[in-house]
Motif scaffolding. Structure first.
Motif, short mmCIF file in Angstrom:
data_model
loop_
_atom_site.label_atom_id
_atom_site.label_comp_id
_atom_site.label_asym_id
_atom_site.label_seq_id
_atom_site.Cartn_x
_atom_site.Cartn_y
_atom_site.Cartn_z
N GLU A 189 44.94 41.45 41.81
CA GLU A 189 45.75 42.22 42.74
C GLU A 189 46.80 43.02 41.98
O GLU A 189 47.22 44.08 42.43
N THR A 190 47.21 42.52 40.81
CA THR A 190 48.21 43.27 40.05
C THR A 190 47.65 44.58 39.54
O THR A 190 48.39 45.49 39.20
N SER A 191 46.33 44.65 39.47
CA SER A 191 45.74 45.91 39.01
C SER A 191 45.57 46.88 40.15
O SER A 191 45.13 48.00 39.94
N GLY A 192 45.90 46.42 41.36
CA GLY A 192 45.76 47.32 42.50
C GLY A 192 44.33 47.58 42.88
O GLY A 192 44.04 48.50 43.64
N SER A 193 43.44 46.74 42.34
CA SER A 193 42.00 46.94 42.60
C SER A 193 41.57 48.35 42.26
O SER A 193 40.79 48.97 42.99
N ARG A 194 42.07 48.83 41.18
CA ARG A 194 41.71 50.18 40.77
C ARG A 194 40.24 50.25 40.39
O ARG A 194 39.63 49.27 39.98
N LEU A 195 39.69 51.43 40.49
CA LEU A 195 38.29 51.68 40.11
C LEU A 195 38.25 52.42 38.78
O LEU A 195 39.06 53.31 38.53
N PHE A 214 28.22 58.78 41.00
CA PHE A 214 29.14 58.07 40.12
C PHE A 214 29.01 56.56 40.33
O PHE A 214 28.99 56.08 41.46
N PHE A 273 35.59 54.73 36.73
CA PHE A 273 34.39 55.50 37.00
C PHE A 273 33.65 55.86 35.72
O PHE A 273 34.23 56.04 34.66
N GLY A 274 32.33 56.00 35.86
CA GLY A 274 31.53 56.61 34.82
C GLY A 274 31.61 58.13 34.92
O GLY A 274 32.26 58.67 35.81
N TYR A 306 29.07 55.99 44.25
CA TYR A 306 29.53 57.07 45.12
C TYR A 306 28.67 58.31 44.89
O TYR A 306 28.20 58.55 43.78
N PHE A 344 30.36 49.77 42.38
CA PHE A 344 30.21 50.72 43.47
C PHE A 344 29.42 51.94 42.99
O PHE A 344 29.50 52.32 41.83
N TYR A 354 27.55 48.74 47.34
CA TYR A 354 28.43 47.84 46.60
C TYR A 354 27.65 46.59 46.17
O TYR A 354 26.81 46.08 46.93
N ARG A 388 35.27 47.71 39.84
CA ARG A 388 36.57 47.18 40.20
C ARG A 388 36.66 45.78 39.61
O ARG A 388 35.80 44.94 39.84
#
Lengths: 115, 117
Positions: free
Chosen positions: B99-105, B91, B107-108, B37, B35, B50, B95
């Motif tokens: 699913e266990t990771s919660g789809s966390r991001l 930024f 970032f740079g 941003y 991604f 994306y 991802r």
């Protein structure tokens, strides 16, 4: 607009005091996240939630706790604030409906200063 | 080890010219998403574009395109015909699957782009 609000938007507090930041969303999103943003580090995940009462730690969770007693609210608590927790805090939701990207949408941020 | 690396702390570009913002990533997961941003001086985070790891074509969204080179693990953002309003922090984020990771991001550190008139 993903309907995310954060309160307060700005806060100055003293070392050792407890602080609670609130993230509120109006669109029934399951996933919610708390990030902090510091110069030179981008955004880093503190905690996240994948449902009511379901939360997990991120990469910088020490000194923070969270609670989610209802879908729309995700609270971030600093039990005893320290100067290293001076930062901008962003709440985000993961929108599973907007597109196939499932991108995260962010709230406006809370600027916290710990003196 | 850094999962997302943005090597350009600051970039300058003339209005109406194109600019490329670099992003390299590190993952062993075959399924991931990248991604970009934008964060203007007002502070909000705005989703731009994306790229999925299995996407065959480079993503495009208006003046934004993503130069995705999977073998090199790079996902550079190209902004064409720069405008003054493009001045902001950008930024790159990743991802990873699970699913266990919660789809966390992840970032740079970001690149501060300044568009000069």
């Amino acid at each position: 607009d993903a309907g995310i609000t954060q309160s307060p938007r700005h806060k100055v507090t003293e070392t050792g005091t407890p602080v609670t930041l609130r993230c509120h969303q109006t669109e029934n999103h399951r996933y919610m996240y708390w990030y902090r943003q510091d110069p030179g580090h981008g955004l880093r995940l503190i905690h996240y939630s994948y449902g009511v009462k379901d939360t997990d730690k991120g990469e910088v969770s020490d000194g923070y706790s969270v609670s989610r007693s209802k879908t729309e609210d995700f609270l971030l608590t600093l039990e005893s604030a320290t100067s290293s927790q001076t930062s901008v805090y962003f709440c985000a939701i993961r929108d599973l409906r907007a597109s196939s990207y499932n991108e995260q949408f962010f709230g406006p941020g809370t600027r916290l200063t710990v003196l | 080890a850094q999962k997302i690396t943005q090597t350009q702390p600051g970039m300058f570009v003339q209005e109406k010219e194109a600019v490329t913002l670099d992003c390299t990533y590190d993952t062993s997961d075959p399924s991931y998403g990248l991604f970009w941003y934008k964060q203007p001086s007002s502070g909000e985070m705005i989703f731009l574009i994306y790229q999925g790891s299995y996407d065959q074509q480079n993503a495009t969204e208006g003046r934004y395109s993503l130069n995705f080179q999977k073998a090199r693990k790079s996902a550079n953002l190209v902004i064409s015909a720069s405008q003054l309003g493009d001045s902001a922090m950008y930024f790159c984020a990743m991802r990873e699957r699970g699913e266990t990771s919660g789809s966390r991001l992840t970032f740079g550190e970001g690149t501060q782009l300044t568009v000069n008139p």
